[in-house]
Write a protein that holds these residues in place. Structure first.
Motif, short mmCIF file in Angstrom:
data_model
loop_
_atom_site.label_atom_id
_atom_site.label_comp_id
_atom_site.label_asym_id
_atom_site.label_seq_id
_atom_site.Cartn_x
_atom_site.Cartn_y
_atom_site.Cartn_z
N SER A 128 7.58 75.42 65.46
CA SER A 128 9.01 75.49 65.11
C SER A 128 9.65 76.79 65.56
CB SER A 128 9.19 75.31 63.60
OG SER A 128 8.49 76.30 62.89
N ASN A 129 8.84 77.84 65.80
CA ASN A 129 9.40 79.11 66.26
C ASN A 129 9.37 79.25 67.78
OD1 ASN A 129 6.69 79.43 66.60
ND2 ASN A 129 6.55 81.40 65.53
N GLU A 130 8.97 78.18 68.46
CA GLU A 130 8.96 78.18 69.92
C GLU A 130 10.13 77.34 70.43
OE1 GLU A 130 4.91 76.64 70.27
OE2 GLU A 130 4.31 78.57 71.14
N ARG A 131 10.61 77.68 71.62
CA ARG A 131 11.75 76.95 72.18
C ARG A 131 11.36 76.14 73.40
NH1 ARG A 131 12.77 77.07 68.10
NH2 ARG A 131 14.23 78.36 66.92
N GLU A 132 10.31 76.56 74.10
CA GLU A 132 9.92 75.86 75.31
C GLU A 132 8.43 76.06 75.53
OE1 GLU A 132 12.70 76.19 78.57
OE2 GLU A 132 11.04 76.32 80.00
N LYS A 133 7.81 75.02 76.08
CA LYS A 133 6.38 75.11 76.37
C LYS A 133 6.08 74.28 77.60
CE LYS A 133 2.25 75.63 73.61
NZ LYS A 133 1.68 75.51 72.25
N HIS A 134 5.14 74.76 78.41
CA HIS A 134 4.78 74.07 79.64
C HIS A 134 3.31 73.73 79.63
CE1 HIS A 134 8.51 75.19 81.91
NE2 HIS A 134 8.56 76.08 80.94
N SER A 135 2.97 72.60 80.25
CA SER A 135 1.58 72.25 80.47
C SER A 135 1.53 71.38 81.72
CB SER A 135 1.01 71.49 79.27
OG SER A 135 -0.32 71.08 79.52
N GLY A 136 1.10 71.98 82.83
CA GLY A 136 1.06 71.23 84.08
C GLY A 136 2.44 70.74 84.47
N ARG A 137 2.59 69.42 84.65
CA ARG A 137 3.88 68.84 85.01
C ARG A 137 4.75 68.54 83.78
NH1 ARG A 137 3.68 64.01 86.81
NH2 ARG A 137 1.50 63.56 86.28
N LEU A 164 12.35 72.55 72.36
CA LEU A 164 12.60 72.29 70.94
C LEU A 164 13.85 73.03 70.52
CD1 LEU A 164 11.65 71.06 68.22
CD2 LEU A 164 10.35 73.18 67.86
N ASP A 165 14.77 72.32 69.93
CA ASP A 165 16.00 72.91 69.39
C ASP A 165 16.04 72.58 67.90
OD1 ASP A 165 18.59 73.60 68.59
OD2 ASP A 165 19.47 73.02 70.52
N THR A 166 15.63 73.55 67.08
CA THR A 166 15.55 73.26 65.65
C THR A 166 16.94 73.17 65.01
OG1 THR A 166 15.24 75.63 65.26
CG2 THR A 166 13.25 74.25 65.33
N SER A 167 17.93 73.78 65.63
CA SER A 167 19.29 73.68 65.07
C SER A 167 19.84 72.28 65.23
CB SER A 167 20.22 74.69 65.75
OG SER A 167 20.41 74.35 67.12
N LYS A 168 19.43 71.60 66.29
CA LYS A 168 19.87 70.22 66.52
C LYS A 168 18.80 69.22 66.08
CE LYS A 168 22.80 71.34 70.48
NZ LYS A 168 23.05 71.12 71.92
N LYS A 169 17.65 69.73 65.62
CA LYS A 169 16.55 68.86 65.22
C LYS A 169 16.22 67.88 66.34
CE LYS A 169 16.91 69.09 60.18
NZ LYS A 169 17.89 70.18 60.11
N SER A 170 15.98 68.46 67.52
CA SER A 170 15.66 67.60 68.65
C SER A 170 14.69 68.28 69.59
CB SER A 170 16.94 67.23 69.41
OG SER A 170 17.50 68.37 70.03
N SER A 171 13.99 67.45 70.36
CA SER A 171 13.04 67.93 71.34
C SER A 171 13.15 67.05 72.57
CB SER A 171 11.61 67.85 70.79
OG SER A 171 10.64 68.14 71.78
N SER A 172 12.79 67.60 73.73
CA SER A 172 12.75 66.79 74.93
C SER A 172 11.43 67.01 75.64
CB SER A 172 13.91 67.13 75.87
OG SER A 172 13.76 68.43 76.36
N LEU A 173 10.97 65.95 76.28
CA LEU A 173 9.76 65.99 77.11
C LEU A 173 10.18 65.66 78.53
CD1 LEU A 173 6.64 66.01 77.61
CD2 LEU A 173 6.67 63.56 77.04
#
Lengths: 112, 113
Positions: free
Chosen positions: A51-60, A65-74
């Protein structure tokens, strides 16, 4: 009850294109995870973002994560036919020891 | 074993019969989950075991469903007096910590005729 909801329900793209899937959730969370499921098989963990992270990468894969909007994208870059699967987000409520709750998933079809 | 093992992989039963589904988690994993997935749908949480704590049974759809975890390892999900709407794939998962990465079995596909 469903905590996360993925959008879109289904996505069809050409090989080489990028695929973006979104997940919205309702309550505060400790972390958010993305899983992949090939047809008729068990789920495989892809990535976990706290929850304290905003972006993460793994390969492709790139997860935001946007906790203010309660949303995530892949985001899956340079998609391949082998990426064809269902993708699920899963969250745990930020209130004690709670189980992971999954959304309904996005069915991704990558056409060669 | 190296992964989460579920048995049987397929079960066909008649309406009204009882069924037992087994899950053998990864050794050392303290958390164990049961989920249900109907065709083309998402995962429905059923029950969650964490260490020696009382299980979270909040997802069990009716009192016909029960689960136990013996010795902190193997778990059995029991469905009594099965109904056609119980037909689904029942997925078990375990994790070393909670919350943490879940490792899933391949599921038990239940068909109630």
């Amino acid at each position: 009850s469903q905590q996360g909801e993925e959008d879109p329900q289904a996505l069809s793209i050409q090989e080489g294109e990028n695929a973006t899937m979104n997940c919205s959730y309702k309550t505060s969370i400790n972390n958010l995870q993305w899983y992949r499921q090939n047809s008729g098989r068990g789920l495989v963990h892809l990535i976990l973002i706290r929850s304290n992270e905003r972006e993460k990468h793994s390969g492709r894969l790139r997860v935001t994560l946007d906790t203010s909007k309660k949303s995530s994208s892949l985001l899956i870059t340079a998609s391949r036919a082998a990426d064809t699967a269902s993708y699920f987000c899963a969250t745990d409520r930020n209130s004690g020891n709670t189980p992971l709750v999954f959304g309904k998933g996005t069915r991704l079809s990558v056409i060669a | 074993g190296a992964g989460v093992s579920q048995s049987p992989s397929n079960k066909v039963t008649e309406k009204g019969k009882d069924v037992e589904l087994r899950c053998d988690p990864i050794s050392g994993h303290t958390a164990l989950y049961w989920y249900r997935q109907s065709l083309g749908q998402g995962l429905e949480f059923l029950i969650y075991f964490q260490g020696n704590s009382a299980p979270d049974k909040s997802g069990l759809p009716s009192d016909r469903f029960s689960a136990e975890r013996t010795g902190g390892s193997v778990s059995t999900l029991t469905i009594q007096r099965t109904q056609q709407e119980d037909s689904a794939v029942y997925l078990c998962a375990s994790s070393r910590t909670s919350p943490g990465e879940l490792f899933f079995g391949e599921g038990s596909r239940l068909t109630v005729l």
